[in-house]
Design a protein around this motif. Structure first.
Motif, short mmCIF file in Angstrom:
data_model
loop_
_atom_site.label_atom_id
_atom_site.label_comp_id
_atom_site.label_asym_id
_atom_site.label_seq_id
_atom_site.Cartn_x
_atom_site.Cartn_y
_atom_site.Cartn_z
N ASP A 182 0.86 -1.17 0.00
CA ASP A 182 0.00 0.00 0.00
C ASP A 182 0.90 1.23 0.00
O ASP A 182 2.12 1.12 0.07
CB ASP A 182 -0.90 -0.01 1.24
CG ASP A 182 -2.13 0.86 1.10
OD1 ASP A 182 -2.33 1.47 0.03
OD2 ASP A 182 -2.92 0.93 2.07
N THR A 183 0.30 2.39 -0.06
CA THR A 183 1.06 3.63 -0.03
C THR A 183 0.83 4.33 1.30
O THR A 183 -0.31 4.51 1.72
CB THR A 183 0.62 4.57 -1.18
OG1 THR A 183 0.79 3.86 -2.41
CG2 THR A 183 1.45 5.83 -1.21
N ASP A 184 1.91 4.70 1.96
CA ASP A 184 1.82 5.45 3.21
C ASP A 184 1.27 6.83 2.90
O ASP A 184 1.86 7.58 2.11
CB ASP A 184 3.20 5.56 3.86
CG ASP A 184 3.16 6.19 5.23
OD1 ASP A 184 2.35 7.12 5.45
OD2 ASP A 184 3.94 5.76 6.09
N PRO A 185 0.12 7.21 3.48
CA PRO A 185 -0.48 8.51 3.15
C PRO A 185 0.37 9.71 3.59
O PRO A 185 0.24 10.79 3.03
CB PRO A 185 -1.82 8.48 3.89
CG PRO A 185 -1.68 7.45 4.94
CD PRO A 185 -0.66 6.47 4.45
N HIS A 186 1.23 9.51 4.57
CA HIS A 186 2.05 10.61 5.08
C HIS A 186 3.31 10.84 4.26
O HIS A 186 3.73 11.98 4.05
CB HIS A 186 2.42 10.38 6.55
CG HIS A 186 1.23 10.22 7.44
ND1 HIS A 186 0.37 11.25 7.73
CD2 HIS A 186 0.75 9.14 8.09
CE1 HIS A 186 -0.59 10.81 8.53
NE2 HIS A 186 -0.39 9.53 8.76
N THR A 187 3.91 9.74 3.80
CA THR A 187 5.19 9.86 3.09
C THR A 187 5.07 9.59 1.59
O THR A 187 5.96 9.97 0.83
CB THR A 187 6.22 8.88 3.68
OG1 THR A 187 5.77 7.55 3.43
CG2 THR A 187 6.43 9.10 5.15
N GLY A 188 4.02 8.89 1.18
CA GLY A 188 3.89 8.51 -0.22
C GLY A 188 4.73 7.31 -0.59
O GLY A 188 4.73 6.87 -1.73
N SER A 189 5.46 6.76 0.37
CA SER A 189 6.31 5.59 0.13
C SER A 189 5.49 4.31 0.20
O SER A 189 4.49 4.25 0.92
CB SER A 189 7.42 5.52 1.18
OG SER A 189 8.21 6.67 1.14
N GLN B 255 1.63 -4.16 4.18
CA GLN B 255 0.57 -4.30 5.17
C GLN B 255 0.04 -5.72 5.15
O GLN B 255 0.31 -6.48 4.22
CB GLN B 255 -0.55 -3.31 4.87
CG GLN B 255 -0.08 -1.88 4.93
CD GLN B 255 -1.13 -0.97 5.53
OE1 GLN B 255 -2.23 -1.38 5.84
NE2 GLN B 255 -0.76 0.27 5.71
#
Length: 68
Positions: free
Chosen positions: A40-47, A51
């Protein structure tokens, strides 16, 4: 279940209770349960982040009718 820790036993009981509730709400039987990894994509970092997800397969219960 040899050498199962109390934390694992407690988690198994909690998961069993959730699956029982699911069966009661849906009228189905839990046929399979699996733990899967997905990216998935971390919403805070975009990395991208790895999961875990639980896949539950329900099977419909056959309706029971008494012949009269």
């Amino acid at each position: 279940m040899a050498n199962t820790s109390p934390a694992v036993i407690e988690a198994q009981k909690a998961i069993g209770a959730v699956l029982e509730q699911l069966e009661a709400k849906t009228g189905g039987d839990v046929r399979d349960i699996a733990l899967e990894d997905f990216v998935d994509t971390d919403p805070h970092t975009g990395s991208p982040i790895l999961q875990k997800a639980v896949e539950i397969t329900l099977q419909a219960r056959p309706s029971r009718r008494w012949s009269t």
